[in-house]
Scaffold this motif. Sequence first.
Motif, mmCIF file in Angstrom:
data_model
loop_
_atom_site.group_PDB
_atom_site.id
_atom_site.type_symbol
_atom_site.label_atom_id
_atom_site.label_comp_id
_atom_site.label_asym_id
_atom_site.label_seq_id
_atom_site.Cartn_x
_atom_site.Cartn_y
_atom_site.Cartn_z
ATOM 1 N N ALA A 69 0.948 -1.287 -0.348
ATOM 2 C CA ALA A 69 0.118 0.001 -0.042
ATOM 3 C C ALA A 69 0.790 1.122 -0.318
ATOM 4 N N ALA A 70 0.143 2.267 -0.567
ATOM 5 C CA ALA A 70 1.174 3.813 -0.714
ATOM 6 C C ALA A 70 -0.011 4.778 -0.575
ATOM 7 N N LEU A 71 0.555 5.625 -0.007
ATOM 8 C CA LEU A 71 -0.515 6.994 0.175
ATOM 9 C C LEU A 71 -0.245 7.805 -0.999
ATOM 10 N N PHE A 72 -1.074 8.747 -1.624
ATOM 11 C CA PHE A 72 -0.580 9.482 -2.645
ATOM 12 C C PHE A 72 0.100 10.539 -2.367
ATOM 13 N N SER A 73 0.172 10.896 -1.193
ATOM 14 C CA SER A 73 0.887 11.782 -0.712
ATOM 15 C C SER A 73 2.373 11.446 -0.365
ATOM 16 N N GLY A 74 2.398 10.555 -0.367
ATOM 17 C CA GLY A 74 4.045 9.754 -0.247
ATOM 18 C C GLY A 74 4.372 9.695 1.077
ATOM 19 N N ASP A 75 3.297 9.880 2.188
ATOM 20 C CA ASP A 75 3.705 9.951 3.709
ATOM 21 C C ASP A 75 4.318 8.499 4.111
#
Length: 184
Positions: A79-85
């Motif tokens: 999983a990855a957040l679009f914000s790159g957090d």
Amino acid sequence: MLRSLRIFFAALLLVCVQSFAGYFIEQPYEEAPVADTLSALSFGGELELVYYLGAVHPGVLLSGEYRFHKHHSVDFFGAALFSGDYFELGVDWRFFFRGTREDDFVRLGASFVSFEHFDKSYFPPRVTLGYGRDITFFKNASFLCRIELNASYIIGEPLTKKENDFSYREAHFTAAMNIGFYLF
């Protein structure tokens, strides 16, 4: 924009709750159909809305699931957040109540979260507990929709957000709502 996201998230949550509201009352467990053809492998992706540090962070989750028993499955995901957090890699175990393709489930998961804080990289473990439902739209469809609510706790270094020059907010606990499609 934040108000619009909150209204959208609240409306989406109400739609999900409404769809589950009368399920156990309308269809008793003993009368539920148990005959179903289950395929062992399924692959798919989910849009996830993760809430932590007072904001909703959208992301994407890709998963491959193996159903080794009609009531049990294991899946590996990233999983990855679009914000790159942060980025996450892990494994989940699901218990399906009736053992059919369209079913409610409980999820237990363990993963590792990768993020940076003070120019250092961290990779703490995370545990997750969730509840969801697999929905097939057509009787002979080879895909399903998955809706899930989950809560997780990061053990070790927390996620942080800079408040001002001298203070940071920290979060060990996150809550998420996932909506996805799986092919089997």
